[in-house]
Design an enzyme around this catalytic site. Structure first.
Site, mmCIF file in Angstrom:
data_model
loop_
_atom_site.group_PDB
_atom_site.id
_atom_site.type_symbol
_atom_site.label_atom_id
_atom_site.label_comp_id
_atom_site.label_asym_id
_atom_site.label_seq_id
_atom_site.Cartn_x
_atom_site.Cartn_y
_atom_site.Cartn_z
ATOM 1 N N GLU A 1 41.941 27.999 28.424
ATOM 2 C CA GLU A 1 43.211 27.780 27.729
ATOM 3 C C GLU A 1 42.911 27.529 26.258
ATOM 4 O O GLU A 1 41.974 26.798 25.941
ATOM 5 C CB GLU A 1 43.944 26.541 28.279
ATOM 6 C CG GLU A 1 44.299 26.606 29.752
ATOM 7 C CD GLU A 1 43.107 26.443 30.684
ATOM 8 O OE1 GLU A 1 42.199 25.642 30.363
ATOM 9 O OE2 GLU A 1 43.060 27.130 31.725
ATOM 10 N N GLU B 1 40.406 41.188 39.640
ATOM 11 C CA GLU B 1 41.859 41.312 39.776
ATOM 12 C C GLU B 1 42.526 40.927 38.463
ATOM 13 O O GLU B 1 43.325 39.999 38.407
ATOM 14 C CB GLU B 1 42.367 40.385 40.892
ATOM 15 C CG GLU B 1 43.837 40.566 41.243
ATOM 16 C CD GLU B 1 44.597 39.255 41.433
ATOM 17 O OE1 GLU B 1 44.052 38.174 41.171
ATOM 18 O OE2 GLU B 1 45.767 39.330 41.832
ATOM 19 N N TYR C 1 42.614 33.929 33.571
ATOM 20 C CA TYR C 1 43.200 32.633 33.193
ATOM 21 C C TYR C 1 42.201 31.483 33.121
ATOM 22 O O TYR C 1 42.589 30.314 33.175
ATOM 23 C CB TYR C 1 44.301 32.283 34.213
ATOM 24 C CG TYR C 1 45.152 33.459 34.608
ATOM 25 C CD1 TYR C 1 46.062 34.012 33.708
ATOM 26 C CD2 TYR C 1 45.024 34.053 35.864
ATOM 27 C CE1 TYR C 1 46.835 35.118 34.065
ATOM 28 C CE2 TYR C 1 45.791 35.154 36.220
ATOM 29 C CZ TYR C 1 46.690 35.681 35.321
ATOM 30 O OH TYR C 1 47.446 36.768 35.669
ATOM 31 N N ASP D 1 48.762 28.648 50.040
ATOM 32 C CA ASP D 1 48.788 29.987 49.452
ATOM 33 C C ASP D 1 47.817 30.861 50.248
ATOM 34 O O ASP D 1 46.991 31.578 49.688
ATOM 35 C CB ASP D 1 48.425 29.923 47.962
ATOM 36 C CG ASP D 1 48.562 31.278 47.276
ATOM 37 O OD1 ASP D 1 49.129 32.212 47.887
ATOM 38 O OD2 ASP D 1 48.084 31.413 46.137
ATOM 39 N N HIS E 1 48.251 42.542 49.688
ATOM 40 C CA HIS E 1 48.815 41.361 50.353
ATOM 41 C C HIS E 1 49.857 40.654 49.492
ATOM 42 O O HIS E 1 50.505 39.726 49.953
ATOM 43 C CB HIS E 1 47.684 40.395 50.693
ATOM 44 C CG HIS E 1 47.021 39.853 49.456
ATOM 45 N ND1 HIS E 1 46.270 40.643 48.607
ATOM 46 C CD2 HIS E 1 47.041 38.625 48.899
ATOM 47 C CE1 HIS E 1 45.846 39.898 47.598
ATOM 48 N NE2 HIS E 1 46.302 38.680 47.744
ATOM 49 N N ASP E 2 49.971 41.039 48.229
ATOM 50 C CA ASP E 2 50.953 40.423 47.336
ATOM 51 C C ASP E 2 52.173 41.325 47.204
ATOM 52 O O ASP E 2 52.170 42.469 47.668
ATOM 53 C CB ASP E 2 50.340 40.209 45.944
ATOM 54 C CG ASP E 2 49.319 39.086 45.945
ATOM 55 O OD1 ASP E 2 49.504 38.107 46.694
ATOM 56 O OD2 ASP E 2 48.324 39.198 45.192
ATOM 57 N N ASP F 1 39.261 36.716 42.142
ATOM 58 C CA ASP F 1 40.689 36.430 42.047
ATOM 59 C C ASP F 1 41.061 35.956 40.645
ATOM 60 O O ASP F 1 40.400 35.093 40.078
ATOM 61 C CB ASP F 1 41.017 35.330 43.067
ATOM 62 C CG ASP F 1 42.494 35.022 43.143
ATOM 63 O OD1 ASP F 1 43.245 35.856 43.651
ATOM 64 O OD2 ASP F 1 42.896 33.940 42.669
HETATM 65 C C1 GLC Z 1 45.939 36.346 43.281
HETATM 66 C C2 GLC Z 1 46.147 36.637 44.753
HETATM 67 C C3 GLC Z 1 47.392 35.959 45.236
HETATM 68 C C4 GLC Z 1 47.273 34.479 44.992
HETATM 69 C C5 GLC Z 1 46.962 34.194 43.522
HETATM 70 C C6 GLC Z 1 46.572 32.763 43.302
HETATM 71 O O1 GLC Z 1 46.923 36.917 42.504
HETATM 72 O O2 GLC Z 1 46.189 38.016 44.971
HETATM 73 O O3 GLC Z 1 47.643 36.218 46.583
HETATM 74 O O4 GLC Z 1 48.473 33.844 45.359
HETATM 75 O O5 GLC Z 1 45.878 34.965 43.057
HETATM 76 O O6 GLC Z 1 45.286 32.516 43.789
#
Ligand code: GLC
Length: 528
Positions: free
Chosen positions: A207, A242, A204, A60, A307-308, A200
């Site tokens: 849980e 984020e 989450y 990833d 980037h996503d 990042d």
């Molecule tokens: C965030 C990043 C993404 C990544 C994901 C998992 O959303 O922007 O690129 O794949 O986290 O870490």
């Protein structure tokens, strides 16, 4: 209260692997970024955000971390990193790095130890279960690939929990040892000199049964601890989070000014594109009306692309369908709940539309973040897998491989080479030489934005105007700014408030009414 550095900063997101290859191995590297700092200084950005640079199997693109304390060998060494930070600082540019709190790579030694032995102290670093029926209310994020948030691990004899790819097992934040580990990681990088982190995927971390496992109180409690810890090491450090959530849910990530300093405004982003497509400011007006005030010292990070995929998680199903139909007519352009295209191709490479969206980005509330390559209008490659088509080599000039690497080397990904967006047409060298290029326009916009701190203040006042126009005032301690933006392909006449306005670009004066050309914008300040 004086603004903190990040509140009126211009951010530049860059993928180290894609930026510049200094050692001729086909991968961009930290020394490559160092060699391009002059360019970033020319552009005028205040802070660069580096996508993950840690050792990683890159399933990833580095968001799958195998070692929190190192640099991926393709990108260089910790010493290179230290030098890059120093060189950036010497130019007045700050550096923040991606920090992935939620998960590791399945190649991380913690996970390897955890899966190998039930009695290992690392077993409890991850979330295990004998059934895949727990936490059923949590959505699947990478839904084009993953069918469940649980994956069976043969070696462990149990299922493990993951919100992203199955190669990214979630850490178990109920384990105090995990919390402690991540604080240590933060300390390590802060002591190396970073100016903060892009945090990042924070929603989450925990849980809980019967919830959607997002934005839980436990998560906020940990993030507050994290903030206090970071602040104690470097009181100036930035946490840019984020949390891809609705405004009222994001609000909690700012706490009482004691949690995250900034968060991306995910719901605003697609509405900028929607407003342009529908020639109507209403989606922007509505989402800003729904955006709560922030505590002092906090700020939104605004962006057009990253980037996503252009995520459509924060719009209604109807708007999502509209956006797909309008901006992603080819099935290959769609990914998960979004669109995998860059800015210029999304906007038909139309200079007026591109500048218009940048005008909104630079004059609406929030601190703008640019995505590498979008300042020259780079294209994408929808035929590459996942989001790789948005992460192709930076186009520096018209030499082989766009000047990204040496001529006789194969780059990690193919350079864009189509008739419209190919590197022979779209590159930095060509745009540097042309004072009318997009690059020069964006640079001017950055310069003007930074010269007027009122843009960094919260809030705006909408002006009456045809619905095709986004016209608003931005008020600061010393000046009042005006931004006029025509979302349509026809001229639009705007009645101005009383007073005279001087253009921030050329000083020309207007009063009474002003007619914007198709997709035109006008930035000014009240002079009388
Ligand atoms: C965030 C990043 C993404 C990544 C994901 C998992 O959303 O922007 O690129 O794949 O986290 O870490």
């Amino acid at each position: 209260m004086p603004q903190s550095w990040y509140q009126n900063a211009v951010f530049y997101e860059l993928y180290v692997r894609a930026f510049y290859d200094s050692n001729r191995d086909g991968h961009g590297d930290l020394r490559g970024v160092m060699q391009k700092l002059d360019y970033l200084q020319f552009l005028g950005v205040d802070c660069i955000w580096l996508l993950p640079i840690y050792p990683s199997p890159l399933k990833d693109d580095g968001y799958d971390i195998a070692d929190f304390y190192g640099v991926h060998p393709d990108y260089g060494t910790l010493e290179d990193f230290r030098e890059l930070v120093e060189a950036a600082h010497a130019r007045g540019i700050r550096v923040i790095t991606d920090l992935v709190l939620n998960h590791t790579s399945d190649q991380h030694p913690w996970f390897q130890a955890a899966r190998a032995d039930r009695n290992s102290p690392y077993r409890d670093y991850y979330v295990w279960s004998d059934t895949d029926q727990r936490y059923k209310d949590a959505r699947i994020i990478f839904l084009d690939v993953e069918k469940s948030n649980w994956t069976w691990d043969e070696q462990a004899g149990q299922y493990y929990w993951h919100r992203f790819y199955s190669s990214q097992p979630d850490l178990n934040y109920d384990n105090p040892a995990v919390q402690e580990e991540m604080l240590n990681v933060a300390r390590f990088w802060l002591e190396l000199g970073v100016d903060g982190f892009r945090v990042d995927a924070p929603p989450y971390l925990f849980e809980r049964e019967g919830t959607n496992c997002e934005n839980l109180p436990e998560t906020h409690a940990f993030l507050k601890t994290f903030r206090a810890f970071v602040e104690q090491i470097n009181p100036e450090a930035l946490l840019l989070s984020e949390a891809n959530q609705w405004p009222e849910d994001v609000r909690a990530y700012f706490g009482d000014g004691d949690e995250m300093h900034m968060n991306f405004h995910f719901p605003l982003m697609p509405r900028l594109f929607q407003a342009l497509a529908q020639k109507d400011r209403t989606p922007i007006v509505e989402i800003l009306a729904r955006t709560p005030d922030l505590p002092p010292g906090c700020q939104w990070a605004t962006f057009l692309r990253c980037h996503d995929e252009l995520t459509l998680e924060m719009v209604s199903p109807e708007v999502r369908q509209f956006m797909w139909d309008f901006y992603a007519p080819e099935p290959r352009m769609r990914l998960n709940l979004g669109i995998r295209r860059r800015l210029a191709p999304l906007l038909d490479n139309d200079r007026g539309k591109i500048e218009l969206l940048y005008s909104l980005l630079f004059t609406l509330p929030g601190a703008p973040t640019l995505y590498y390559g979008d300042e020259i209008g780079m294209g994408d490659n929808i035929w590459l897998p996942d989001r790789d088509g948005l992460r192709t080599p930076m186009q520096w000039d018209d030499s082989p491989h766009a000047g990204f690497t040496a001529a006789d080397v194969t780059p990690y990904a193919p350079v864009i080479d189509d008739p419209v967006f190919g590197y022979r047409q779209v590159n930095v060298a060509r745009q540097m030489a042309d004072p009318h290029s997009l690059l020069h326009t964006i640079r001017d916009m950055i310069r003007i934005r930074k010269a007027h701190p009122a843009f960094g203040e919260p809030g705006l006042t909408w002006l009456p105007a045809p619905h095709e126009v986004a016209a608003f005032l931005r008020e600061g301690a010393d000046e009042t700014l005006i931004s006029l933006n025509n979302l349509s392909d026809r001229p639009q006449r705007v009645q101005l408030p009383s007073g005279r306005f001087a253009s921030l670009f050329d000083g020309s004066l207007i009063d009474g009414a002003y007619t914007l050309p198709p997709y035109g914008h006008w930035w000014g300040k009240v002079v009388a």
